[in-house]
Design a protein around this motif. Structure first.
Motif, PDB file in Angstrom:
ATOM      1  N   ASN A  11     -35.928   6.102  -9.687  1.00  0.00           N
ATOM      2  CA  ASN A  11     -37.275   5.595  -9.338  1.00  0.00           C
ATOM      3  C   ASN A  11     -37.556   4.180  -9.819  1.00  0.00           C
ATOM      4  N   LEU A  12     -36.535   3.452 -10.240  1.00  0.00           N
ATOM      5  CA  LEU A  12     -36.793   2.126 -10.814  1.00  0.00           C
ATOM      6  C   LEU A  12     -35.833   1.071 -10.253  1.00  0.00           C
ATOM      7  N   TRP A  13     -36.426   0.015  -9.707  1.00  0.00           N
ATOM      8  CA  TRP A  13     -35.677  -1.102  -9.145  1.00  0.00           C
ATOM      9  C   TRP A  13     -36.144  -2.389  -9.827  1.00  0.00           C
ATOM     10  N   ALA A  14     -35.289  -3.423  -9.784  1.00  0.00           N
ATOM     11  CA  ALA A  14     -35.696  -4.686 -10.399  1.00  0.00           C
ATOM     12  C   ALA A  14     -35.044  -5.848  -9.663  1.00  0.00           C
ATOM     13  N   VAL A  15     -35.713  -6.981  -9.734  1.00  0.00           N
ATOM     14  CA  VAL A  15     -35.208  -8.185  -9.062  1.00  0.00           C
ATOM     15  C   VAL A  15     -35.712  -9.405  -9.825  1.00  0.00           C
ATOM     16  N   ASN A  16     -34.880 -10.446  -9.879  1.00  0.00           N
ATOM     17  CA  ASN A  16     -35.326 -11.716 -10.451  1.00  0.00           C
ATOM     18  C   ASN A  16     -35.472 -12.689  -9.273  1.00  0.00           C
ATOM     19  N   ILE A  17     -36.685 -12.974  -8.876  1.00  0.00           N
ATOM     20  CA  ILE A  17     -36.911 -13.768  -7.670  1.00  0.00           C
ATOM     21  C   ILE A  17     -36.692 -15.251  -7.972  1.00  0.00           C
ATOM     22  N   LEU A  18     -35.803 -15.880  -7.212  1.00  0.00           N
ATOM     23  CA  LEU A  18     -35.572 -17.315  -7.373  1.00  0.00           C
ATOM     24  C   LEU A  18     -36.253 -18.019  -6.203  1.00  0.00           C
ATOM     25  N   PRO A  19     -36.963 -19.122  -6.457  1.00  0.00           N
ATOM     26  CA  PRO A  19     -37.758 -19.718  -5.379  1.00  0.00           C
ATOM     27  C   PRO A  19     -36.928 -20.117  -4.159  1.00  0.00           C
ATOM     28  N   GLU A  20     -35.728 -20.698  -4.394  1.00  0.00           N
ATOM     29  CA  GLU A  20     -34.930 -21.148  -3.244  1.00  0.00           C
ATOM     30  C   GLU A  20     -34.532 -19.987  -2.345  1.00  0.00           C
ATOM     31  N   SER A  21     -33.979 -18.927  -2.967  1.00  0.00           N
ATOM     32  CA  SER A  21     -33.508 -17.846  -2.109  1.00  0.00           C
ATOM     33  C   SER A  21     -34.695 -17.071  -1.524  1.00  0.00           C
ATOM     34  N   ALA A  22     -35.826 -17.045  -2.254  1.00  0.00           N
ATOM     35  CA  ALA A  22     -37.007 -16.377  -1.702  1.00  0.00           C
ATOM     36  C   ALA A  22     -37.496 -17.131  -0.467  1.00  0.00           C
ATOM     37  N   LEU A  23     -37.483 -18.460  -0.565  1.00  0.00           N
ATOM     38  CA  LEU A  23     -37.919 -19.293   0.553  1.00  0.00           C
ATOM     39  C   LEU A  23     -37.013 -19.065   1.762  1.00  0.00           C
ATOM     40  N   GLU A  24     -35.716 -18.971   1.464  1.00  0.00           N
ATOM     41  CA  GLU A  24     -34.765 -18.762   2.558  1.00  0.00           C
ATOM     42  C   GLU A  24     -34.989 -17.409   3.226  1.00  0.00           C
ATOM     43  N   GLU A  25     -35.132 -16.352   2.396  1.00  0.00           N
ATOM     44  CA  GLU A  25     -35.349 -15.018   2.965  1.00  0.00           C
ATOM     45  C   GLU A  25     -36.641 -14.992   3.773  1.00  0.00           C
ATOM     46  N   TYR A  26     -37.657 -15.615   3.205  1.00  0.00           N
ATOM     47  CA  TYR A  26     -38.955 -15.616   3.863  1.00  0.00           C
ATOM     48  C   TYR A  26     -38.882 -16.392   5.170  1.00  0.00           C
ATOM     49  N   GLY A  27     -38.222 -17.560   5.110  1.00  0.00           N
ATOM     50  CA  GLY A  27     -38.056 -18.373   6.314  1.00  0.00           C
ATOM     51  C   GLY A  27     -37.333 -17.591   7.395  1.00  0.00           C
ATOM     52  N   ALA A  28     -36.266 -16.892   6.985  1.00  0.00           N
ATOM     53  CA  ALA A  28     -35.485 -16.117   7.950  1.00  0.00           C
ATOM     54  C   ALA A  28     -36.354 -15.013   8.557  1.00  0.00           C
ATOM     55  N   LEU A  29     -37.183 -14.430   7.710  1.00  0.00           N
ATOM     56  CA  LEU A  29     -38.068 -13.350   8.157  1.00  0.00           C
ATOM     57  C   LEU A  29     -39.074 -13.872   9.184  1.00  0.00           C
ATOM     58  N   VAL A  30     -39.660 -15.020   8.852  1.00  0.00           N
ATOM     59  CA  VAL A  30     -40.681 -15.599   9.715  1.00  0.00           C
ATOM     60  C   VAL A  30     -40.061 -16.041  11.042  1.00  0.00           C
ATOM     61  N   LEU A  31     -38.853 -16.622  10.943  1.00  0.00           N
ATOM     62  CA  LEU A  31     -38.214 -17.127  12.158  1.00  0.00           C
ATOM     63  C   LEU A  31     -37.395 -16.046  12.867  1.00  0.00           C
ATOM     64  N   HIS A  32     -37.375 -14.859  12.289  1.00  0.00           N
ATOM     65  CA  HIS A  32     -36.628 -13.711  12.825  1.00  0.00           C
ATOM     66  C   HIS A  32     -35.141 -13.970  12.922  1.00  0.00           C
ATOM     67  N   SER A  33     -34.631 -14.988  12.270  1.00  0.00           N
ATOM     68  CA  SER A  33     -33.189 -15.213  12.341  1.00  0.00           C
ATOM     69  C   SER A  33     -32.737 -16.098  11.199  1.00  0.00           C
ATOM     70  N   ARG A  34     -31.762 -15.586  10.448  1.00  0.00           N
ATOM     71  CA  ARG A  34     -31.247 -16.379   9.342  1.00  0.00           C
ATOM     72  C   ARG A  34     -30.484 -17.598   9.882  1.00  0.00           C
TER      73      ARG A  34
END
Ligand SMILES: Nc1ncnc2c1ncn2[C@@H]1O[C@H](COP(=O)(O)OP(=O)(O)O)[C@@H](O)[C@H]1O
Ligand SMILES: [Mg+2]
Length: 315
Positions: free
Chosen positions: A79-102
């Motif tokens: 029941n326990l997950w963890a992540v260390n969010i880094l701004p660069e990779s978060a931006l990339e994931e988010y960008g890919a999500l928004v643009l629907h394509s990495r």
């Protein structure tokens, strides 16, 4: 004199029914320790918990007794997950999500100028991390139920934490309509909802952290954000009554020659600390919108799973 804080205070603040918990407070007061303890407590009660850190030199893994945490969500216990969010990779994931394509994201953003531009937009890095943490609350399992019952954000210390929390409101106010604003609106609505979100303020029973915590609580309430819980960390069990404290503190200066002198000297020190603690707890109880909870000072290394489990029980 300032008006007193709200009088209608819940006797017990619970985090068990929240979707998003933001833990903040002055640097070094025990934010990560509280995140770890809350995460252990909630996951033991059957909640699916994700702890998200913001670009931290992370010590959470030591506290949980698991391998170092990176920018990918990892399950660390039942029941326990963890992540260390880094701004660069978060931006990339988010960008890919928004643009629907990495791939599309990469063509657009694997460009030094675009990356530098994004880095320079005020608040963009903060939003990348906060927005990603929020986005995890929207993730679902194949059956449609939430992937995590609660996301606990180990937020930056006071000033940076406030700056980070202001960003979604700024986006809501100034961004053109589109996915960025739509997400910021959804996140901001969640953060403002006291039934779904709790901000946890961690502090120490000392003068400066107390003042800073009271100011932080005011700033948050002016922003319309709910302080759901205040945790006073490092509390000493009082050994002396108020009268004994006063008597010890009134002792004239003396040289230490015998073990008895040493004990008296230590007692005078302890009495002073207990007085400051009592004053701080009084101020916190008077000025804050929620009754504080306490965790004791451990006279040992607290960054290990055994200590965290003991602190979790105390919460
Ligand atoms: N109740 C406690 N008793 C003893 N040590 C503690 C306690 N809470 C925190 N610590 C220790 O204090 C240090 C700072 O705590 P940490 O949670 O990393 O603070 P922050 O995240 O606010 O910077 C860590 O070494 C931690 O193990
Ligand atoms: Mg920390």
């Amino acid at each position: 004199m300032r008006p007193r804080a709200k009088r209608h205070r819940p006797l017990m603040s619970t985090l068990a029914d929240k979707r998003f918990v933001i833990v903040t407070g002055k640097g070094g007061v025990g934010k990560t320790t509280v995140c770890a303890a809350e995460a252990i407590g909630l996951s033991a009660r059957g909640k699916r918990v994700l702890v998200a850190m913001c670009n931290a030199k992370e010590r959470l893994s030591a506290m949980l007794g698991v391998p170092p945490l990176g920018p990918r969500v990892a399950q660390v216990a039942e029941n326990l997950w963890a992540v260390n969010i880094l701004p660069e990779s978060a931006l990339e994931e988010y960008g890919a999500l928004v643009l629907h394509s990495r791939a599309l994201y990469k063509t657009l953003f694997d460009n030094r100028y675009v990356r530098n531009f994004l880095r320079a937009v005020p608040g963009m890095q903060e939003w990348a991390m906060l927005g990603k943490a929020w986005w995890h609350t929207t993730e679902t399992l194949p059956d449609g139920s939430p992937k995590y019952d609660v996301v606990i954000l180990d937020a930056p210390a006071t000033g940076h934490g406030l700056d980070m929390l202001r960003v979604p409101k700024v986006i809501v106010d100034v961004a053109p309509s589109g996915l960025l604003r739509r997400d910021a609106e959804r996140a901001w609505a969640l953060f403002q909802d006291p039934h779904a979100c709790a901000i946890v303020l961690v502090t120490l029973p000392e003068e400066m952290p107390t003042t800073e915590t009271i100011e932080l609580a005011r700033a948050l309430s002016e922003m319309g954000l709910p302080v759901g819980r205040v945790v006073v960390n490092g509390v000493l069990p009082p050994l002396f009554s108020r009268e004994e404290r006063a008597a010890l503190e009134a002792l004239p200066a003396f040289d230490v020659h015998t073990p008895g002198d040493a004990a008296l000297y230590a007692s005078r020190d302890r009495a002073a600390r207990e007085r400051v603690q009592a004053e701080s707890l009084n101020r916190l109880s008077r000025e804050l919108p929620v009754a504080p909870s306490f965790i004791p000072l451990l006279f040992e290394d607290a960054a290990n799973p055994d200590a965290i489990r003991r602190l979790a029980k105390r919460l």
